[in-house]
Design an enzyme around this catalytic site. Structure first.
Site, PDB file in Angstrom:
ATOM      1  N   CYS A 100      94.967  65.788  72.281  1.00  0.00           N
ATOM      2  CA  CYS A 100      93.963  66.638  71.641  1.00  0.00           C
ATOM      3  C   CYS A 100      93.106  65.784  70.704  1.00  0.00           C
ATOM      4  O   CYS A 100      93.622  64.898  70.010  1.00  0.00           O
ATOM      5  CB  CYS A 100      94.653  67.764  70.871  1.00  0.00           C
ATOM      6  SG  CYS A 100      93.475  68.919  70.160  1.00  0.00           S
TER       7      CYS A 100
ATOM      8  N   HIS B 122      97.646  49.992  72.561  1.00  0.00           N
ATOM      9  CA  HIS B 122      96.359  50.696  72.666  1.00  0.00           C
ATOM     10  C   HIS B 122      96.448  52.022  73.414  1.00  0.00           C
ATOM     11  O   HIS B 122      95.453  52.479  73.975  1.00  0.00           O
ATOM     12  CB  HIS B 122      95.315  49.778  73.333  1.00  0.00           C
ATOM     13  CG  HIS B 122      94.974  48.569  72.502  1.00  0.00           C
ATOM     14  ND1 HIS B 122      94.376  47.443  73.002  1.00  0.00           N
ATOM     15  CD2 HIS B 122      95.166  48.320  71.185  1.00  0.00           C
ATOM     16  CE1 HIS B 122      94.204  46.558  72.034  1.00  0.00           C
ATOM     17  NE2 HIS B 122      94.679  47.065  70.925  1.00  0.00           N
TER      18      HIS B 122
ATOM     19  N   TYR C  75      86.357  57.557  81.928  1.00  0.00           N
ATOM     20  CA  TYR C  75      87.829  57.555  81.897  1.00  0.00           C
ATOM     21  C   TYR C  75      88.457  58.155  83.152  1.00  0.00           C
ATOM     22  O   TYR C  75      89.497  57.680  83.587  1.00  0.00           O
ATOM     23  CB  TYR C  75      88.362  58.213  80.615  1.00  0.00           C
ATOM     24  CG  TYR C  75      88.349  57.195  79.499  1.00  0.00           C
ATOM     25  CD1 TYR C  75      89.319  56.212  79.427  1.00  0.00           C
ATOM     26  CD2 TYR C  75      87.317  57.172  78.568  1.00  0.00           C
ATOM     27  CE1 TYR C  75      89.278  55.237  78.448  1.00  0.00           C
ATOM     28  CE2 TYR C  75      87.265  56.200  77.583  1.00  0.00           C
ATOM     29  CZ  TYR C  75      88.252  55.229  77.531  1.00  0.00           C
ATOM     30  OH  TYR C  75      88.201  54.255  76.578  1.00  0.00           O
TER      31      TYR C  75
ATOM     32  N   PRO D 290      93.581  31.815  83.160  1.00  0.00           N
ATOM     33  CA  PRO D 290      92.711  30.894  83.909  1.00  0.00           C
ATOM     34  C   PRO D 290      91.645  30.238  83.025  1.00  0.00           C
ATOM     35  O   PRO D 290      91.102  29.204  83.384  1.00  0.00           O
ATOM     36  CB  PRO D 290      92.029  31.788  84.955  1.00  0.00           C
ATOM     37  CG  PRO D 290      92.560  33.157  84.781  1.00  0.00           C
ATOM     38  CD  PRO D 290      93.454  33.208  83.600  1.00  0.00           C
TER      39      PRO D 290
ATOM     40  N   CYS E 243      94.626  74.628  70.352  1.00  0.00           N
ATOM     41  CA  CYS E 243      93.683  74.796  69.241  1.00  0.00           C
ATOM     42  C   CYS E 243      92.230  74.909  69.692  1.00  0.00           C
ATOM     43  O   CYS E 243      91.332  75.112  68.861  1.00  0.00           O
ATOM     44  CB  CYS E 243      93.848  73.658  68.228  1.00  0.00           C
ATOM     45  SG  CYS E 243      93.136  72.117  68.786  1.00  0.00           S
TER      46      CYS E 243
ATOM     47  N   VAL F 142      96.324  49.664  78.981  1.00  0.00           N
ATOM     48  CA  VAL F 142      96.475  51.114  78.968  1.00  0.00           C
ATOM     49  C   VAL F 142      97.006  51.603  80.319  1.00  0.00           C
ATOM     50  O   VAL F 142      97.157  52.800  80.536  1.00  0.00           O
ATOM     51  CB  VAL F 142      95.138  51.795  78.586  1.00  0.00           C
ATOM     52  CG1 VAL F 142      94.841  51.562  77.117  1.00  0.00           C
ATOM     53  CG2 VAL F 142      93.975  51.288  79.437  1.00  0.00           C
TER      54      VAL F 142
ATOM     55  N   GLN G 285      98.466  45.221  75.470  1.00  0.00           N
ATOM     56  CA  GLN G 285      97.213  45.876  75.052  1.00  0.00           C
ATOM     57  C   GLN G 285      96.726  46.752  76.187  1.00  0.00           C
ATOM     58  O   GLN G 285      95.728  47.449  76.057  1.00  0.00           O
ATOM     59  CB  GLN G 285      96.145  44.816  74.768  1.00  0.00           C
ATOM     60  CG  GLN G 285      96.517  43.882  73.648  1.00  0.00           C
ATOM     61  CD  GLN G 285      95.620  42.653  73.652  1.00  0.00           C
ATOM     62  OE1 GLN G 285      94.514  42.696  73.137  1.00  0.00           O
ATOM     63  NE2 GLN G 285      96.086  41.562  74.207  1.00  0.00           N
TER      64      GLN G 285
END
Ligand code: NAD
Length: 256
Positions: free
Chosen positions: A133, A125, A73, A225, A161, A109, A107
């Site tokens: 968290c 999404h 990520y 395409p 937390c 991100v 969709q």
């Protein structure tokens, strides 16, 4: 693009459908950002040809190996933050300004629709720019950019937390955000035309959204395409890249 004459006929038809539609919504997928240099998941050059989703984009993967998942990520975050909107994103933003497109259900991100100037964007999404968290009962959130360097040094934890922080995206097997999903359904129901751009239409429930429009008597227009599982339901399906096709549609809309 498919045979030039055939494609230009379809582009004129799409422009006329959009012009005469009382309400037009757009559903986008990874393909619209491909021309910005962000790889898609499936299709030619798709990321899933090199990586296995179940190893990277699931809650189980995060539990098993958060470092591996965060590595993937942070790489994607850096990639997306360094890229710019392309002519496809810009054409859609322009159509919204002309009041010809009411909303974009994405969709994706990334935030390239917003950076191109689109206002009414529904993210089904989640978004890479957000870190949240991993404890569902804690609502701590932080902008990814502000802690990216830190994440690369050590696994980030929640200052409220103590649980691990995670990317603010929806993983395989997780439910979609309720508010966004219900907004998307409402938009699809209202629409007389839905433009479906750059999605392989295999991830549910996003893939079924255009069918809601169709069931209510509206039309599906596909720009891709390649053929997809929605091609058979499309009223018009044009084979081409989003940038080229949307720019051509916009030119006609501006002229008329
Ligand atoms: P997908 O990877 O499954 O399919 C991409 C589609 O885009 C294919 O049908 C391909 O033919 C088409 N395409 C490729 N180049 C194109 C172009 N220039 N113009 C138009 N279409 C083009 O993508 P999907 O259907 O969105 O899959 C869903 C998942 O992929 C989502 O969960 C999404 O979060 C994730 N994803 C997002 C990004 C991003 O945010 N940019 C990137 C990769 C994957």
């Amino acid at each position: 693009m498919e045979m030039y004459v055939e494609a230009s006929k379809k582009i004129k038809k799409i422009a006329s459908e959009v012009e005469n539609s009382f309400y037009t919504t757009v559903l986008t997928g990874a393909g619209i950002s491909a021309e910005s240099g962000i790889p898609t998941f499936r299709g030619r050059d798709g990321l899933w040809n090199k990586y296995r989703p179940e190893e990277l984009a699931t809650p189980q993967a995060f539990e098993k190996d958060p470092k591996l998942v965060w590595g993937w990520y942070t790489w994607r975050m850096k990639l997306v933050f360094s890229k710019e909107p392309n002519p496809g994103h810009k054409a859609l933003a322009e159509m919204e300004k002309m009041d010809l497109v009411k909303s974009i259900i994405t969709q994706n991100v990334d935030d390239l629709h917003e950076r191109a100037g689109s206002r009414n964007v529904i993210h089904l999404h989640g978004e890479l720019k957000e870190v949240i968290c991993s404890n569902r009962s804690c609502d701590y959130k932080v902008e990814a950019k502000t802690i990216l360097d830190e994440i690369e040094k050590r696994l980030p934890t929640c200052p409220e937390c103590g649980s691990l922080l995670r990317p603010g995206v929806v993983w395989f097997g997780e439910s979609l955000p309720t508010e966004e999903l219900s907004k998307a359904f409402q938009e699809a129901e209202k629409s007389k035309v839905i433009l479906v751009i750059g999605t392989s239409a295999v991830v549910q429930p996003a893939a079924s959204i255009p069918l809601i429009t169709k069931r209510k008597g509206g039309k599906i227009i596909e720009i891709n395409p390649d053929t997809t599982s929605l091609t058979g339901f499309a009223d018009v399906s044009v084979r081409g890249g989003a940038g080229e096709v949307l720019t051509a549609i916009l030119e006609i809309l501006k002229r008329d």
